[in-house]
Design a protein around this motif. Structure first.
Motif, mmCIF file in Angstrom:
data_model
loop_
_atom_site.group_PDB
_atom_site.id
_atom_site.type_symbol
_atom_site.label_atom_id
_atom_site.label_comp_id
_atom_site.label_asym_id
_atom_site.label_seq_id
_atom_site.Cartn_x
_atom_site.Cartn_y
_atom_site.Cartn_z
ATOM 1 N N THR A 96 87.061 -102.692 30.901
ATOM 2 C CA THR A 96 86.829 -102.964 29.485
ATOM 3 C C THR A 96 85.347 -102.830 29.180
ATOM 4 N N SER A 97 84.985 -103.139 27.941
ATOM 5 C CA SER A 97 83.572 -103.065 27.547
ATOM 6 C C SER A 97 82.731 -104.074 28.315
ATOM 7 N N LEU A 98 83.365 -105.113 28.871
ATOM 8 C CA LEU A 98 82.618 -106.084 29.687
ATOM 9 C C LEU A 98 82.038 -105.425 30.934
ATOM 10 N N ASP A 99 82.749 -104.436 31.483
ATOM 11 C CA ASP A 99 82.218 -103.707 32.642
ATOM 12 C C ASP A 99 80.945 -102.958 32.259
ATOM 13 N N ASP A 100 80.942 -102.349 31.080
ATOM 14 C CA ASP A 100 79.745 -101.643 30.618
ATOM 15 C C ASP A 100 78.602 -102.612 30.353
ATOM 16 N N CYS A 101 78.917 -103.794 29.838
ATOM 17 C CA CYS A 101 77.877 -104.803 29.624
ATOM 18 C C CYS A 101 77.292 -105.262 30.960
ATOM 19 N N GLU A 102 78.154 -105.404 31.957
ATOM 20 C CA GLU A 102 77.677 -105.772 33.295
ATOM 21 C C GLU A 102 76.759 -104.684 33.849
ATOM 22 N N SER A 103 77.142 -103.419 33.636
ATOM 23 C CA SER A 103 76.294 -102.307 34.077
ATOM 24 C C SER A 103 74.931 -102.356 33.387
ATOM 25 N N MET A 104 74.928 -102.709 32.094
ATOM 26 C CA MET A 104 73.668 -102.810 31.370
ATOM 27 C C MET A 104 72.804 -103.939 31.926
ATOM 28 N N LEU A 105 73.428 -105.042 32.338
ATOM 29 C CA LEU A 105 72.680 -106.131 32.966
ATOM 30 C C LEU A 105 71.992 -105.642 34.235
ATOM 31 N N TYR A 106 72.715 -104.881 35.061
ATOM 32 C CA TYR A 106 72.113 -104.345 36.285
ATOM 33 C C TYR A 106 70.954 -103.406 35.957
ATOM 34 N N LEU A 107 71.121 -102.612 34.902
ATOM 35 C CA LEU A 107 70.062 -101.689 34.492
ATOM 36 C C LEU A 107 68.816 -102.456 34.041
ATOM 37 N N LEU A 108 69.009 -103.526 33.286
ATOM 38 C CA LEU A 108 67.892 -104.364 32.846
ATOM 39 C C LEU A 108 67.144 -104.931 34.047
ATOM 40 N N CYS A 109 67.901 -105.443 35.014
ATOM 41 C CA CYS A 109 67.276 -106.016 36.205
ATOM 42 C C CYS A 109 66.521 -104.961 37.004
ATOM 43 N N TRP A 110 67.105 -103.780 37.073
ATOM 44 C CA TRP A 110 66.501 -102.682 37.834
ATOM 45 C C TRP A 110 65.125 -102.335 37.281
ATOM 46 N N TYR A 111 65.062 -102.136 35.971
ATOM 47 C CA TYR A 111 63.788 -101.751 35.357
ATOM 48 C C TYR A 111 62.817 -102.923 35.283
ATOM 49 N N ALA A 112 63.330 -104.126 35.145
ATOM 50 C CA ALA A 112 62.454 -105.288 35.136
ATOM 51 C C ALA A 112 61.783 -105.472 36.495
ATOM 52 N N THR A 113 62.417 -104.963 37.546
ATOM 53 C CA THR A 113 61.842 -105.042 38.891
ATOM 54 C C THR A 113 60.815 -103.943 39.122
ATOM 55 N N ILE A 114 61.136 -102.726 38.693
ATOM 56 C CA ILE A 114 60.221 -101.594 38.882
ATOM 57 C C ILE A 114 59.013 -101.705 37.966
ATOM 58 N N GLY A 115 59.212 -102.171 36.740
ATOM 59 C CA GLY A 115 58.106 -102.320 35.807
ATOM 60 C C GLY A 115 58.090 -101.240 34.747
ATOM 61 N N LEU A 155 75.729 -95.688 41.370
ATOM 62 C CA LEU A 155 75.859 -96.802 42.313
ATOM 63 C C LEU A 155 75.154 -98.104 41.916
ATOM 64 N N PRO A 156 73.846 -98.108 41.634
ATOM 65 C CA PRO A 156 73.184 -99.396 41.376
ATOM 66 C C PRO A 156 73.706 -100.110 40.142
ATOM 67 N N PHE A 157 74.338 -99.352 39.218
ATOM 68 C CA PHE A 157 74.717 -99.934 37.935
ATOM 69 C C PHE A 157 76.232 -100.120 37.772
ATOM 70 N N MET A 158 76.994 -99.802 38.789
ATOM 71 C CA MET A 158 78.450 -99.980 38.696
ATOM 72 C C MET A 158 78.812 -101.457 38.634
ATOM 73 N N SER A 159 79.773 -101.774 37.789
ATOM 74 C CA SER A 159 80.257 -103.156 37.731
ATOM 75 C C SER A 159 80.970 -103.497 39.040
ATOM 76 N N PHE A 160 81.086 -104.798 39.303
ATOM 77 C CA PHE A 160 81.765 -105.246 40.520
ATOM 78 C C PHE A 160 83.223 -104.788 40.519
ATOM 79 N N ASN A 161 83.830 -104.834 39.377
ATOM 80 C CA ASN A 161 85.213 -104.370 39.202
ATOM 81 C C ASN A 161 85.338 -102.890 39.572
ATOM 82 N N ASN A 162 84.344 -102.133 39.218
ATOM 83 C CA ASN A 162 84.342 -100.684 39.435
ATOM 84 C C ASN A 162 84.112 -100.332 40.905
ATOM 85 N N ILE A 163 83.081 -100.901 41.484
ATOM 86 C CA ILE A 163 82.664 -100.496 42.829
ATOM 87 C C ILE A 163 83.602 -101.019 43.914
#
Length: 628
Positions: free
Chosen positions: A547-566, A531-539
């Motif tokens: 496409t691979s852009l959806d996976d890149c978007e998911s990676m962006l969400y993952l980066l933000c997630w961990y950058a918030t938690i620390g 859920l937290p990492f699904m692309s907008f297209n996906n969810i």
């Protein structure tokens, strides 16, 4: 996040995400019937005797079907009640008089339920211990289903603050029933959630709470393929089956009627005598108490139309790095393991020296393995073939050793562990709802050569960036060279691989991957991911091609997630999680699909929104790294 906050969040998740997965199918009770004909006849005999014994002792007027509701002509057993059974009969009688609401307190209701299970267990035990026609080998395969004697408790291995009503466990057929202590989630066979009334709110609350607790059974039991549970609302008993895609509930068994009591007794007796696999346990895994570790069979399916499918290899493990902590889904688990059998008993806390990682999951598949173009084993062998041939950039890629569909022996037959065999015995209509078409799943097990740790073990921003860069470099290379799109970028699917002082990242879990070189025909949406990492297209269930852009978007969400938690110590991350729920990014996990999609749309609508809502809330260390 406190344990109370975690409990509340999970309860909301159960209500919003799983209520629509619930279906009613009374034939689900047939799943507990023994497959072995001898055990099935024995279960019928015990059921008939215990039921007749109870009805005589209760001395209640008939309400419901009269006479014997089971098969006729089975010899009656001599298990007439003793004086010591009278307190149990009194408790059962109190419950059997329930109509719309249990007459006593909730604690009194617990006692009545416990008395019912204990009464049936006594009948099973008496039959097995006195019968001379049953071999010791057969008796050893049976069990007593008994409740913990102190209800309303928090299991010792719970990861939150919830208290369950009654935990059911099992013991040897000749065990002392009165000596049962409250089972942990690891020890449970099923959970009971009870309500004094049976209003629509009672029924809903009981289901939500049972679902929440059952999730922890999957997390703690490494060999659990599916789970059973019970809700008891006033006098109505419902059996629940928690599979991969659906939750199936039986029709209510009314304890106020002879037929309802008999049906409930039949269910408990069947659970006592059926094969372990019928209760959700994996027969290809066993805990070796003399070595204090697990043994697991790993299949080796080759590429020649899946010939050689009965070839298996044994591995050994003591812990896991990926927990099946979701109620439904693939129930993916990853075990660091070795193919060398230990020579002495492992001390508590002493890890085995692992050389491989074993991934175990129920993935979507086609019934015919040779036609399954989504088979992760085939995908990984294709990746291995490409990168073994040439890998000048030293790309980190998952290196498969062996893998295939899990199979086990049932009598003299070897069967594939799929959703079709999991639901064997239910009627055709229900089978289609839980395993038909796109819902069909196969139990796959894969051995990978690389040993890794969960992404949460990174100790710094530098390590995290290194791991993520490796994972995305691998993702890009696999798309370009193999035409394979991953489609499930998440924190569970990236491992930290350490070798001395070197840290690298490994992208794993290609269950949801597709071959982009093939024309897939229709473009119907298929939602995959976390859920937290699904692309907008996906969810949003968009029909736009992924496409691979959806996976890149998911990676962006993952980066933000961990950058918030620390990225600091566990204590520092836990402290960050307490404040996490107050931040906008928490909306990527909480609520239904529509609300999560709307939150993401708002947060990424413009650079200003993204910075204000997400980036400014990053952990201090992450901000410093960005500024540097």
């Amino acid at each position: 996040m406190t344990s109370q906050d975690l409990s509340k969040e999970r309860r909301i998740e159960m209500l919003e995400h799983y209520s629509d997965r619930l279906i009613v199918g009374d034939s689900i009770r047939k799943l507990t019937r023994p497959v072995d004909a001898r055990l099935r006849r024995m279960a019928e005999a015990i059921t008939e005797s215990v039921s007749g014994d109870m009805e005589k002792a209760l001395e209640l007027p008939s309400k419901g079907a009269g006479g014997n509701v089971l098969s006729q002509g089975v010899a009656k057993l001599d298990i007439s009640p003793k004086e010591s059974e009278q307190p149990r009969i009194n408790e059962i009688r109190k419950w059997a008089k329930t109509e719309d609401k249990f007459g006593g307190s909730e604690k009194d209701m617990y006692e009545s339920i416990i008395a019912f299970f204990a009464y049936v267990a006594r009948g099973v035990k008496r039959h097995l211990t006195t019968s001379k026609r049953v071999s010791e080998d057969t008796k050893g395969k049976c069990r007593l289903i008994i409740p913990g004697l102190h209800p309303d408790y928090k299991p010792g291995d719970s990861d939150d603050s919830t208290r369950i009503d009654i935990g059911l466990t099992d013991s040897r057929y000749n065990a002392t029933i009165e000596s049962c202590t409250n089972p942990s989630y690891y020890q449970m066979r099923a959970i009971i959630e009870a309500k004094r009334g049976k209003t629509s709110k009672d029924l809903r609350d009981a289901f939500v709470q049972l679902s929440e607790y059952t999730r922890q059974m999957f997390a703690e039991q490494y060999d659990l393929r599916f789970a059973f549970g019970f809700t008891i609302c006033a006098g109505d008993v419902c059996l629940y089956h928690f599979g991969n895609s659906k939750i199936v509930a039986s029709a209510p068994m009314d304890i106020a009627t002879r037929e309802g009591r008999c049906s409930f007794i039949e269910l408990i007796v069947n659970m006592s005598l059926c094969e372990n696999s019928r209760l959700g346990r994996d027969p290809t895994m066993q805990f070796l108490s003399d070595l204090n570790c697990w043994e697991i069979d790993c299949p080796d399916d080759n590429d020649d139309n899946c010939a050689g499918r009965d070839t298996v290899k044994q591995y050994y493990f003591s812990d896991l790095i990926c927990v099946a902590d979701r109620l439904l889904g693939r129930h993916t688990r990853c075990f660091p393991a070795t193919d060398i059998r230990p020579t002495k008993k492992r001390e508590k806390g002493e890890p085995l020296k692992a050389t491989v990682v074993i991934k175990d999951a129920f993935a979507f598949a086609k019934p015919d393995a040779s036609e399954d173009d989504r088979d992760e084993v085939k995908t990984l062998k294709r990746i291995r073939s490409e990168f073994e041939r040439e890998n000048p950039d030293d790309i980190m890629y998952p290196k498969i050793v062996v893998g295939g569909r899990v199979r086990f022996k049932r009598g003299d037959k070897t069967i594939e562990d799929t959703t079709s065999t999991m639901y064997e015995g239910v009627d055709d209509e229900l089978l289609e709802k839980v395993s038909g078409g796109a819902l069909f799943r196969a139990h796959r097990r894969i051995v990978l050569a690389s040993i890794g740790e969960p992404l949460r073990t990174v100790g710094s921003v530098k390590e995290f960036v290194t791991v993520i860069c490796d994972a995305m470099e691998s993702h890009h290379a696999i798309v370009e060279r193999c035409q394979i799109l991953h489609r499930d970028i998440s924190d569970n699917n990236i491992l930290v691989v350490r070798s001395g002082d070197t840290v690298r990242g490994l992208l794993i879990d290609f269950d949801c991957a597709i071959d982009t070189s093939k024309d897939r025909g229709d473009v119907r949406h298929e939602m995959t991911g976390t859920l937290p990492f699904m692309s907008f297209n996906n969810i949003t269930y968009s029909n736009v091609k992924r496409t691979s852009l959806d996976d890149c978007e998911s990676m962006l969400y993952l980066l933000c997630w961990y950058a918030t938690i620390g990225f600091g110590s566990k204590d520092e991350r836990d402290e960050a999680k307490v404040a996490f729920k107050k931040k906008a990014i928490a909306q990527w996990r909480n609520g239904g699909m529509d609300s999560i999609a709307e939150a993401k749309r708002l947060h990424i609508a413009s650079p200003i929104n993204f910075v204000d809502c997400i980036v400014k809330k990053f952990d201090t260390a992450a901000k410093h790294s960005m500024n540097a």
